[in-house]
Structures are given as C-alpha cells and as structure tokens.
Design a protein around this motif. Structure first.
Motif, PDB file in Angstrom:
ATOM      1  N   ARG A  16       0.835  -1.202   0.000  1.00 18.90           N
ATOM      2  CA  ARG A  16       0.000   0.000   0.000  1.00 18.90           C
ATOM      3  C   ARG A  16       0.871   1.255   0.000  1.00 18.90           C
ATOM      4  O   ARG A  16       0.617   2.193  -0.762  1.00 18.90           O
ATOM      5  N   ALA A  17       1.900   1.253   0.824  1.00 18.44           N
ATOM      6  CA  ALA A  17       2.805   2.407   0.866  1.00 18.44           C
ATOM      7  C   ALA A  17       3.517   2.589  -0.469  1.00 18.44           C
ATOM      8  O   ALA A  17       3.651   3.712  -0.960  1.00 18.44           O
ATOM      9  N   LEU A  18       3.931   1.493  -1.079  1.00 16.95           N
ATOM     10  CA  LEU A  18       4.596   1.571  -2.378  1.00 16.95           C
ATOM     11  C   LEU A  18       3.649   2.134  -3.440  1.00 16.95           C
ATOM     12  O   LEU A  18       4.055   2.942  -4.274  1.00 16.95           O
ATOM     13  N   ARG A  19       2.385   1.726  -3.395  1.00 19.74           N
ATOM     14  CA  ARG A  19       1.402   2.281  -4.344  1.00 19.74           C
ATOM     15  C   ARG A  19       1.243   3.781  -4.150  1.00 19.74           C
ATOM     16  O   ARG A  19       1.165   4.530  -5.119  1.00 19.74           O
ATOM     17  N   TRP A  20       1.180   4.225  -2.900  1.00 18.98           N
ATOM     18  CA  TRP A  20       1.057   5.665  -2.641  1.00 18.98           C
ATOM     19  C   TRP A  20       2.301   6.414  -3.115  1.00 18.98           C
ATOM     20  O   TRP A  20       2.204   7.505  -3.674  1.00 18.98           O
ATOM     21  N   ILE A  21       3.470   5.834  -2.898  1.00 21.65           N
ATOM     22  CA  ILE A  21       4.718   6.470  -3.331  1.00 21.65           C
ATOM     23  C   ILE A  21       4.771   6.557  -4.849  1.00 21.65           C
ATOM     24  O   ILE A  21       5.134   7.594  -5.417  1.00 21.65           O
ATOM     25  N   LEU A  22       4.393   5.482  -5.533  1.00 23.26           N
ATOM     26  CA  LEU A  22       4.385   5.497  -7.002  1.00 23.26           C
ATOM     27  C   LEU A  22       3.343   6.475  -7.537  1.00 23.26           C
ATOM     28  O   LEU A  22       3.580   7.165  -8.535  1.00 23.26           O
ATOM     29  N   GLY A  23       2.206   6.561  -6.879  1.00 24.56           N
ATOM     30  CA  GLY A  23       1.194   7.548  -7.263  1.00 24.56           C
ATOM     31  C   GLY A  23       1.712   8.969  -7.085  1.00 24.56           C
ATOM     32  O   GLY A  23       1.472   9.850  -7.927  1.00 24.56           O
ATOM     33  N   TYR A  24       2.428   9.194  -5.999  1.00 27.97           N
ATOM     34  CA  TYR A  24       3.017  10.508  -5.744  1.00 27.97           C
ATOM     35  C   TYR A  24       4.068  10.835  -6.804  1.00 27.97           C
ATOM     36  O   TYR A  24       4.120  11.959  -7.312  1.00 27.97           O
ATOM     37  N   ALA A  88       1.828  15.255   0.003  1.00 27.81           N
ATOM     38  CA  ALA A  88       2.732  14.266   0.593  1.00 27.81           C
ATOM     39  C   ALA A  88       2.360  13.992   2.046  1.00 27.81           C
ATOM     40  O   ALA A  88       2.402  12.838   2.495  1.00 27.81           O
ATOM     41  N   TRP A  89       1.994  15.014   2.785  1.00 29.36           N
ATOM     42  CA  TRP A  89       1.605  14.800   4.173  1.00 29.36           C
ATOM     43  C   TRP A  89       0.339  13.949   4.250  1.00 29.36           C
ATOM     44  O   TRP A  89       0.243  13.031   5.043  1.00 29.36           O
ATOM     45  N   ARG A  90      -0.618  14.255   3.379  1.00 33.30           N
ATOM     46  CA  ARG A  90      -1.882  13.510   3.389  1.00 33.30           C
ATOM     47  C   ARG A  90      -1.677  12.053   2.957  1.00 33.30           C
ATOM     48  O   ARG A  90      -2.273  11.151   3.525  1.00 33.30           O
ATOM     49  N   TRP A  91      -0.870  11.837   1.941  1.00 32.11           N
ATOM     50  CA  TRP A  91      -0.692  10.497   1.388  1.00 32.11           C
ATOM     51  C   TRP A  91       0.393   9.708   2.104  1.00 32.11           C
ATOM     52  O   TRP A  91       0.274   8.495   2.253  1.00 32.11           O
TER      53      TRP A  91
END
Length: 188
Positions: A16-24, A88-91
């Motif tokens: 999940r964290a990796l998906r958020w990082i890739l989305g960012y 970035a703070w939100r995600w």
C-alpha cells in the motif's frame, strides 16, 4: 499462525505504501510537465533589438527581465512545492521521516521536469536566432535558469507543509493524557 498473519499485514502495508509512493511520483512527473508548459508560456523574456549595422542592443528596461526566467521558476516552484508538500503529508505522512525524503525527491523531480520541458518549449539557440535575425527584429533570450539555486525554492516549498503538520498535529504514537473523573463529568 499469528506470526504469518502479522507478516502478511506488514506486506500489505508495504504494498500500500509503495502504491502511494508510485502515485506521488506519477503526480510529480505530471505536474513537472504542466509547470514546464506554464513556465515557458508566462515568462516574459528580455529581447535584443537588431540594428541596421548588425549590432544587437537591449534597452535598460529589458535588463530586469534577464532574470525573469529564474524569478518565475522560483514562484511557480514554491507554490507547486507547497501543494506537493500538503499532498505528501496527506498520502505519505504515516511513513515517518522517510516522507520528507520522498517529498524532497518528488518535488526535485517536478522541478527538473519543469526545467527540461520549459527549456524545450521556450526559446533556445540564442546565437543561431541572433545570427539569422534581420535589422529591426527583436530576438528574445533563451529560457533558462541563470542560477541553480532556483531549484531550492521547490524543495523548500515542499518541506514547509511537512514541518508544520508534523509539529502541529498530535503524534498518534504518543499516549493521550487521561482526564480526571471529576473534570470529565463536569464538562471541563
């Protein structure tokens, strides 16, 4: 079995964290492209006036616009950096200190994309354009940065929301203070 479930939940959290990082990262690249177009379109550039003797001069009023590329890059970057910092703070805020690193890298990627796209879309090859200019033509200078320090405004803008949010928001790992029973009943 409980150890296996705990391991699976850790994997799920990492995914999940990796998906958020890739989305960012994808958001940063897209914003870099858009801001590059914006930077190329709105930046007023100083121009040289070609005289009949093939010399080129720049009026005094235009001298200020030599640094316009840097000024507009900094202004765009600071605002976009603030926005990316909030996102970035939100995600990514739950990732801890690594969210700051991810934000700085992401915002720097956005700045680099803006610089490259703006440089491609804006005027370039000043010497060639000046050499082919006719008397009376106005030749704008290249859209580029005169100082690499302009990139710092992007990172600074991106880090500000993280610093403010991390210092003003309650830490979820910190225990909440217990209210005395009398104060809780009386509404204090």
């Amino acid at each position: 079995m409980p150890a296996r479930r705990a391991m699976e939940t850790r994997r799920d959290r990492r995914r999940r964290a990796l998906r958020w990082i890739l989305g960012y990262a994808a958001l940063c690249v897209a914003l870099g492209l858009l801001t590059g177009v914006l930077w190329a379109r709105i930046t007023p550039l100083a121009t040289y006036q070609v005289a009949s003797d093939a010399s080129a001069t720049m009026p005094e009023r235009q001298l200020v616009e030599i640094v316009a590329g840097d000024a507009y890059f900094v202004m765009i970057g600071f605002v976009v950096g603030l926005g990316l910092g909030v996102i970035a703070w939100r995600w990514l805020g739950r990732l801890g200190w690594s969210s700051v690193l991810i934000t700085v890298v992401g915002v720097s990627l956005t700045a680099l994309m803006c610089f490259v796209v703006g440089g491609i879309l804006g005027p370039h090859d000043f010497e060639g354009r000046l050499a082919s200019a006719r008397p009376g033509d106005r030749v704008p200078i290249d859209l580029t940065l005169r100082t690499p320090m302009a990139f710092l405004a992007w990172a600074f803008g991106g880090v500000i929301p993280l610093l403010l949010a991390s210092s003003l928001v309650r830490d979820p790992e910190e225990p909440r203070p217990l209210l005395p029973r009398r104060a809780a009943r009386s509404g204090r």
